[in-house]
Design a protein around this motif. Structure first.
Motif, PDB file in Angstrom:
ATOM      1  N   ILE A  10       9.006  10.070  -2.478  1.00 27.93           N
ATOM      2  CA  ILE A  10       8.711   8.630  -2.439  1.00 27.93           C
ATOM      3  C   ILE A  10       7.430   8.312  -3.204  1.00 27.93           C
ATOM      4  CG2 ILE A  10       8.054   6.718  -0.915  1.00 27.93           C
ATOM      5  CD1 ILE A  10       9.962   7.843   1.177  1.00 27.93           C
ATOM      6  N   LEU A  11       6.417   9.159  -3.056  1.00 30.44           N
ATOM      7  CA  LEU A  11       5.138   8.913  -3.737  1.00 30.44           C
ATOM      8  C   LEU A  11       5.255   9.019  -5.253  1.00 30.44           C
ATOM      9  CD1 LEU A  11       2.661  10.776  -1.343  1.00 30.44           C
ATOM     10  CD2 LEU A  11       3.071   8.315  -1.525  1.00 30.44           C
ATOM     11  N   ARG A  12       6.291   9.700  -5.727  1.00 28.65           N
ATOM     12  CA  ARG A  12       6.482   9.833  -7.180  1.00 28.65           C
ATOM     13  C   ARG A  12       7.228   8.645  -7.789  1.00 28.65           C
ATOM     14  NH1 ARG A  12       7.505  15.462  -5.999  1.00 28.65           N
ATOM     15  NH2 ARG A  12       9.754  15.066  -6.124  1.00 28.65           N
ATOM     16  N   ALA A  62       5.866  -0.009  -6.654  1.00 23.49           N
ATOM     17  CA  ALA A  62       5.546  -0.187  -5.233  1.00 23.49           C
ATOM     18  C   ALA A  62       6.760  -0.674  -4.465  1.00 23.49           C
ATOM     19  CB  ALA A  62       4.386  -1.179  -5.086  1.00 23.49           C
ATOM     20  N   GLU A  63       7.557  -1.534  -5.071  1.00 24.54           N
ATOM     21  CA  GLU A  63       8.761  -2.037  -4.417  1.00 24.54           C
ATOM     22  C   GLU A  63       9.762  -0.913  -4.181  1.00 24.54           C
ATOM     23  OE1 GLU A  63      11.163  -4.731  -2.533  1.00 24.54           O
ATOM     24  OE2 GLU A  63       9.096  -4.998  -3.241  1.00 24.54           O
ATOM     25  N   GLY A  64       9.878  -0.003  -5.157  1.00 24.67           N
ATOM     26  CA  GLY A  64      10.778   1.134  -5.001  1.00 24.67           C
ATOM     27  C   GLY A  64      10.327   2.061  -3.891  1.00 24.67           C
ATOM     28  N   ARG A  65       9.018   2.287  -3.805  1.00 25.55           N
ATOM     29  CA  ARG A  65       8.494   3.145  -2.733  1.00 25.55           C
ATOM     30  C   ARG A  65       8.737   2.513  -1.362  1.00 25.55           C
ATOM     31  NH1 ARG A  65       4.231   3.751  -6.506  1.00 25.55           N
ATOM     32  NH2 ARG A  65       2.991   2.182  -5.400  1.00 25.55           N
TER      33      ARG A  65
END
Length: 317
Positions: free
Chosen positions: A224-226, A230-233
């Motif tokens: 997730i951090l990769r 920001a919306e995708g995370r």
């Protein structure tokens, strides 16, 4: 009672419940009854939602439906007995009924531990290997996975059969239900085999699933951090945050409940009694009630399906 009292002479057990604190019994009765009704309603709604909405015929919701079924079975195996104990001071339960209740509680608890670890595997595949998700988590895979979680029943058969064969030196259980550790305290024989068996079971059905969940979430969070946006995370994390919340409450309560040895005196009614018994109630009632609440409030698909079912019901009336 002296050591001459063997299993054959114990026809039943006395459940102390909160008999040492009668001022709390009516309050706890109302609270537990309301929670039990919410558990039955909430989890049944989740089961119906996952069955009747074809959009929710996915591994995650299939596991969720099974989790709701386990919660209903687990609470039904103990809550009616708990409620009855609040109304009947020093409630007596037959030996056979005690064995059945012990078996069901142990089986449902162990099965839920395994099922929660399978749910995180589904989240791992969906987030870390999204392109292979449909192939890896096909129906031919996730249905047998859910079925294999029922291995907890085998463990329950072993633990319960070993416990009921012991000779007992007393018949007073300082608990709401026939909790296995409380029953073992009454044994007047060596319980080392029982202890070893329970340690092995805890490693298989508690420690290994916890380790698997922890490692899986390490990979999930790293993936997730990769994600660049920001919306995708946020979207990726929202798909597993509900499961993570349930896991924290479920395993956190279990570990806290068994974190320390309990009093060996079955009639003790001190500070430890007042602290440990509500924790046991929390594990048995509050955790199952959180599952439908968390998944309903934090899941748009579930809320949308419930609204559609409600609208269809109004239209047919």
């Amino acid at each position: 009672m002296d050591s001459s009292n063997q299993t054959s002479t114990v026809v039943g057990f006395i459940l102390l419940s909160l008999s040492a604190h009668p001022q709390l019994e009516k309050t706890f009765f109302v609270l537990i009854l309301l929670m039990y009704l919410v558990i039955l309603l909430g989890n049944r709604v989740l089961i119906l939602v996952t069955i009747f909405d074809s959009r929710l015929h996915t591994p995650m919701y299939f596991f969720l439906g099974n989790l709701s079924f386990l919660d209903i079975c687990y609470t039904t195996s103990s809550v009616p007995l708990i409620l009855d104990s609040f109304l009947t001071p020093r409630k007596t339960i037959p030996f056979s009924a005690c064995a059945v209740q012990m078996f069901l509680s142990f089986a449902m608890g162990a099965t839920e531990c395994v099922l929660l670890s399978m749910m995180v595997f589904d989240r791992y595949v969906a987030i870390c290997n999204p392109l292979r998700n449909l192939m890896v988590m096909s129906k031919a895979v996730y249905v047998p996975m859910a079925a294999s979680s029922m291995a907890g029943i085998t463990n329950s058969v072993v633990q319960t059969s070993q416990a009921i064969r012991l000779p007992f030196c007393g018949d007073i259980i300082n608990h709401f239900t026939c909790e296995i550790l409380a029953v073992l305290k009454l044994a007047c024989a060596d319980i080392s085999i029982n202890v070893i068996s329970m340690v092995v079971a805890n490693v298989i059905f508690l420690a290994i699933p916890v380790l698997f969940i922890f490692v899986s979430y390490v990979f999930i969070i790293a993936t997730i951090l990769r994600i660049p946006s920001a919306e995708g995370r946020k979207k990726a994390f929202s798909t597993c945050s509900t499961h993570l919340t349930v896991v924290v409450f479920f395993y956190g309560t279990v570990l806290f409940m068994y974190r320390k040895p309990k009093s060996k005196d079955p009639l003790a009614a001190g500070k430890q009694d007042l602290s440990d018994k509500p924790i046991s109630l929390f594990y048995g009632v509050v955790t199952p009630i959180l599952n439908p609440i968390i998944y309903s409030l934090r899941n748009k698909d579930v809320k949308a399906t419930v609204r559609n079912l409600m609208n269809q019901k109004h239209l047919t009336e």
